[in-house]
Design a protein around this motif. Structure first.
Motif, PDB file in Angstrom:
ATOM      1  N   LYS A  60       9.739  10.748  -3.843  1.00 34.55           N
ATOM      2  CA  LYS A  60      10.701   9.978  -4.643  1.00 34.55           C
ATOM      3  C   LYS A  60      11.798   9.410  -3.757  1.00 34.55           C
ATOM      4  CE  LYS A  60      13.616  10.313  -8.762  1.00 34.55           C
ATOM      5  NZ  LYS A  60      14.109  11.222  -9.839  1.00 34.55           N
ATOM      6  N   ASP A  61      12.307  10.221  -2.823  1.00 38.19           N
ATOM      7  CA  ASP A  61      13.337   9.745  -1.904  1.00 38.19           C
ATOM      8  C   ASP A  61      12.786   8.647  -0.995  1.00 38.19           C
ATOM      9  OD1 ASP A  61      15.054  11.587  -2.979  1.00 38.19           O
ATOM     10  OD2 ASP A  61      14.750  13.078  -1.410  1.00 38.19           O
ATOM     11  N   LEU A  78       2.069  10.008  -4.993  1.00 42.65           N
ATOM     12  CA  LEU A  78       2.657  11.253  -4.497  1.00 42.65           C
ATOM     13  C   LEU A  78       3.825  11.705  -5.366  1.00 42.65           C
ATOM     14  CD1 LEU A  78       2.592  10.704  -0.623  1.00 42.65           C
ATOM     15  CD2 LEU A  78       1.010  12.022  -2.046  1.00 42.65           C
ATOM     16  N   VAL A  79       4.586  10.764  -5.884  1.00 41.86           N
ATOM     17  CA  VAL A  79       5.676  11.127  -6.811  1.00 41.86           C
ATOM     18  C   VAL A  79       5.101  11.836  -8.032  1.00 41.86           C
ATOM     19  CG1 VAL A  79       7.408  10.200  -8.399  1.00 41.86           C
ATOM     20  CG2 VAL A  79       7.290   9.352  -6.066  1.00 41.86           C
ATOM     21  N   TYR A  80       3.986  11.321  -8.536  1.00 42.87           N
ATOM     22  CA  TYR A  80       3.321  11.958  -9.684  1.00 42.87           C
ATOM     23  C   TYR A  80       2.846  13.365  -9.314  1.00 42.87           C
ATOM     24  CZ  TYR A  80      -0.581  13.217 -12.727  1.00 42.87           C
ATOM     25  OH  TYR A  80      -1.448  13.905 -13.540  1.00 42.87           O
ATOM     26  N   LEU A  81       2.187  13.499  -8.170  1.00 43.12           N
ATOM     27  CA  LEU A  81       1.672  14.818  -7.756  1.00 43.12           C
ATOM     28  C   LEU A  81       2.811  15.814  -7.564  1.00 43.12           C
ATOM     29  CD1 LEU A  81      -1.072  13.759  -5.173  1.00 43.12           C
ATOM     30  CD2 LEU A  81      -1.431  14.600  -7.502  1.00 43.12           C
ATOM     31  N   GLN A  82       3.929  15.348  -7.000  1.00 46.28           N
ATOM     32  CA  GLN A  82       5.046  16.258  -6.745  1.00 46.28           C
ATOM     33  C   GLN A  82       5.857  16.564  -7.994  1.00 46.28           C
ATOM     34  OE1 GLN A  82       7.301  14.631  -3.452  1.00 46.28           O
ATOM     35  NE2 GLN A  82       5.541  14.716  -2.058  1.00 46.28           N
ATOM     36  N   SER A  83       5.628  15.807  -9.063  1.00 41.70           N
ATOM     37  CA  SER A  83       6.341  16.084 -10.319  1.00 41.70           C
ATOM     38  C   SER A  83       5.615  17.117 -11.178  1.00 41.70           C
ATOM     39  CB  SER A  83       6.499  14.786 -11.121  1.00 41.70           C
ATOM     40  OG  SER A  83       5.234  14.309 -11.577  1.00 41.70           O
ATOM     41  N   LEU A  84       4.399  17.491 -10.787  1.00 45.65           N
ATOM     42  CA  LEU A  84       3.633  18.474 -11.551  1.00 45.65           C
ATOM     43  C   LEU A  84       4.216  19.871 -11.357  1.00 45.65           C
ATOM     44  CD1 LEU A  84       0.022  17.253 -10.660  1.00 45.65           C
ATOM     45  CD2 LEU A  84       1.324  16.730 -12.734  1.00 45.65           C
ATOM     46  N   LEU A  85       3.906  20.750 -12.279  1.00 46.30           N
ATOM     47  CA  LEU A  85       4.326  22.153 -12.176  1.00 46.30           C
ATOM     48  C   LEU A  85       3.083  23.029 -12.100  1.00 46.30           C
ATOM     49  CD1 LEU A  85       7.255  22.258 -14.765  1.00 46.30           C
ATOM     50  CD2 LEU A  85       7.420  22.220 -12.266  1.00 46.30           C
ATOM     51  N   ILE A 106       0.837  -1.203   0.000  1.00 42.45           N
ATOM     52  CA  ILE A 106       0.000   0.000   0.000  1.00 42.45           C
ATOM     53  C   ILE A 106       0.868   1.247   0.000  1.00 42.45           C
ATOM     54  CG2 ILE A 106      -1.626   1.340   1.409  1.00 42.45           C
ATOM     55  CD1 ILE A 106      -2.837  -1.350   2.295  1.00 42.45           C
ATOM     56  N   ALA A 107       1.937   1.223   0.814  1.00 38.78           N
ATOM     57  CA  ALA A 107       2.834   2.376   0.894  1.00 38.78           C
ATOM     58  C   ALA A 107       3.485   2.666  -0.458  1.00 38.78           C
ATOM     59  CB  ALA A 107       3.901   2.127   1.958  1.00 38.78           C
ATOM     60  N   CYS A 108       3.945   1.634  -1.140  1.00 38.74           N
ATOM     61  CA  CYS A 108       4.589   1.835  -2.450  1.00 38.74           C
ATOM     62  C   CYS A 108       3.617   2.459  -3.453  1.00 38.74           C
ATOM     63  CB  CYS A 108       5.107   0.499  -2.984  1.00 38.74           C
ATOM     64  SG  CYS A 108       6.607  -0.080  -2.175  1.00 38.74           S
ATOM     65  N   GLN A 109       2.375   1.979  -3.486  1.00 35.60           N
ATOM     66  CA  GLN A 109       1.393   2.528  -4.430  1.00 35.60           C
ATOM     67  C   GLN A 109       1.078   3.992  -4.123  1.00 35.60           C
ATOM     68  OE1 GLN A 109      -1.904  -0.148  -5.872  1.00 35.60           O
ATOM     69  NE2 GLN A 109      -1.334  -1.295  -4.040  1.00 35.60           N
ATOM     70  N   LEU A 110       0.912   4.305  -2.845  1.00 33.28           N
ATOM     71  CA  LEU A 110       0.614   5.693  -2.479  1.00 33.28           C
ATOM     72  C   LEU A 110       1.799   6.604  -2.758  1.00 33.28           C
ATOM     73  CD1 LEU A 110      -1.358   5.073   0.822  1.00 33.28           C
ATOM     74  CD2 LEU A 110      -2.277   5.990  -1.312  1.00 33.28           C
ATOM     75  N   LEU A 111       3.004   6.112  -2.535  1.00 27.41           N
ATOM     76  CA  LEU A 111       4.193   6.919  -2.838  1.00 27.41           C
ATOM     77  C   LEU A 111       4.307   7.178  -4.330  1.00 27.41           C
ATOM     78  CD1 LEU A 111       6.808   5.378  -0.373  1.00 27.41           C
ATOM     79  CD2 LEU A 111       5.963   7.734  -0.380  1.00 27.41           C
ATOM     80  N   GLU A 112       3.938   6.200  -5.152  1.00 26.62           N
ATOM     81  CA  GLU A 112       3.948   6.415  -6.610  1.00 26.62           C
ATOM     82  C   GLU A 112       2.969   7.515  -7.005  1.00 26.62           C
ATOM     83  OE1 GLU A 112       3.087   2.585  -8.163  1.00 26.62           O
ATOM     84  OE2 GLU A 112       5.141   1.833  -7.947  1.00 26.62           O
TER      85      GLU A 112
END
Length: 464
Positions: free
Chosen positions: A260-261, A130-137, A122-128
């Protein structure tokens, strides 16, 4: 907020209400059917008549705008945003793909007890996500990650829902917005100050995972200096526990910087809290290596190779050798060429010179100085590298790292000592254990001594 719509009611001649899904801080969410496509949708509604705060209307509109620009399989697809006016009210609606499944909160309430592998997944999926959300501009911050906003399907896939508290980093992170948005227990400490950064969502994720593992609300778990102490209440691997500790650090700078980290660390792709060895922060110029390997604490203090004066002398020799050697070789070449040309043009002839004649040329000042410079600097250069080599061997043979079990440490402090020969007082690091004392670091800079003692005391506080 009271229920706005009843089952079977038609909204905007397009959506038929099936039932209520949930209610959050901003709006009520219903399950509905799209009459045109006969597909189930999630319909979130906000009544202007029942809303006493204009801030909720602003958050609702921001959520619609944010969702319209998102495209990720872990986020329900945005469909429509509209409003319906009546004589008594104005209602705003957001239509989204209906995420099938149950929220983590519902599953726990029904008796579900996930194991470590399921929580990691579950943690890995949610982090993926969040990685997408944090990659937005600009980067998007959810600000309300909690079990109620995470939907789990039967196949193990998760959805992140309810973006009513979302913000982007352009508007609030720099200016330090003042609106407190989130859910108590899952909110990062900085959210109480109206601040949100990339790692804010990581804190919400960490507390959500703790809820799954402990079956208790994060606010009910014991704390020490705002930090949740959970290790005694979970049965997980030490690596995963270290990772959880880092993701729920109260201090922003102690947390993972980004999703990502955190994801890389969870997958074991970089050194972090879940790695068997983690390097403490230190100055790049520091001679100290401090490694926490969970069961042992390693301290390595490497001495300077040479005193500063000797080091400066070697640097002078090194530079002189690099500069004067080519010059000396060129001078020897041209002097020798001149002699050869002079001899070949004489009446006696080049091959009529005896060995004594050739040896006599060595007493020529230019020729002799050139040869002597080459010999002297080559010898000094060789001696310099020999000394360095011997020092490396000595440090390997005679310098032993201090190896201590962290649980055996009773006290770490700086102690003073008077050195009669140097006619001054100095401080050194002292570690007191159950069996003996360790004293070291006498000739380290004072700043490094204080840093090392501080890091060791931090390590001790984490074990208590």
């Amino acid at each position: 907020m009271e229920t706005l719509q009843q089952s079977e009611k038609i909204i905007a001649e397009k959506y038929r209400i099936i039932g209520k899904l949930g209610q959050g801080g901003v709006g009520i969410t219903y399950a509905a059917v799209d009459l045109n496509s006969n597909q189930k949708v999630a319909l979130k509604a906000l009544s202007l008549r029942l809303t006493t705060e204009w801030k909720k209307v602003e958050l609702f509109e921001r959520e619609a705008k944010t969702l319209s620009g998102l495209n990720h399989p872990g986020i329900p697809r945005y469909i429509d945003y509209f409003q319906v006016d009546t004589d008594q009210d104005r209602c705003f609606y957001i239509a989204q793909q209906l995420a099938p499944g149950k929220s983590l909160a519902q599953l726990i309430e029904n008796g579900w007890k996930p194991n470590e592998a399921q929580v990691r997944h579950i943690a890995c999926q949610l982090l993926e996500i969040l990685v997408y959300l944090q990659s937005l501009l600009p980067a998007t911050i959810h600000r309300d990650i909690k079990p109620q906003n995470i939907i789990l399907q039967k196949n193990g896939r998760v959805f992140l829902v309810d973006f009513g508290a979302v913000q982007n980093t352009y508007h609030h992170t720099v200016t330090g917005g003042s609106t407190v948005v989130g859910t108590y227990g899952y909110m990062a400490p900085e959210q109480f100050r109206g601040k949100a950064v990339l790692s804010t969502d990581l804190y919400g994720l960490g507390t959500t995972l703790l809820f799954l593992l402990t079956q208790k609300f994060p606010s009910d778990l014991p704390r020490q200096k705002q930090k949740i102490k959970f290790r005694a209440r979970v049965s997980i691997s030490p690596e995963f526990a270290d990772w959880l500790e880092k993701i729920i650090e109260p201090a922003i700078e102690a947390r993972f910087h980004s999703a990502k980290d955190a994801l890389s660390a969870l997958r074991g792709e970089q050194q972090s809290g879940i790695n068997p060895e983690k390097m403490f922060k230190r100055s790049p110029q520091s001679r100290i290596t401090l490694i926490d390997a969970q069961r042992w604490l390693f301290i390595k203090i490497y001495p300077d190779r040479f005193p500063s004066k000797i080091k400066g002398f070697f640097q002078f020799i090194h530079l002189s050798y690099k500069v004067l050697l080519p010059f000396s070789l060129i001078l020897v070449f041209f002097v020798s060429l001149g002699y050869i040309c002079h001899m070949s043009s004489s009446t006696v002839g080049l091959f009529k010179y005896t060995v004594a004649d050739w040896l006599g040329k060595l007493f020529d000042p230019f020729f002799s100085i050139s040869i002597l410079a080459i010999i002297i600097f080559t010898v000094f250069y060789a001696l310099m590298w020999l000394c360095r080599f011997l020092c490396r061997i000595a440090s390997r043979l005679f310098i032993r790292p201090i190896k201590i079990t962290p649980q055996d440490i009773q006290r770490v402090k700086l102690s003073g000592i008077h050195l009669p020969l140097l006619k001054k007082s100095m401080t050194f690091c002292r570690i007191r254990t159950k069996s003996r004392n360790y004293c070291f670091g006498l000739f380290l800079p004072q700043a490094e001594k204080e840093w090392l003692v501080g890091e060791l005391n931090d390590c001790l506080s984490k074990l208590k």
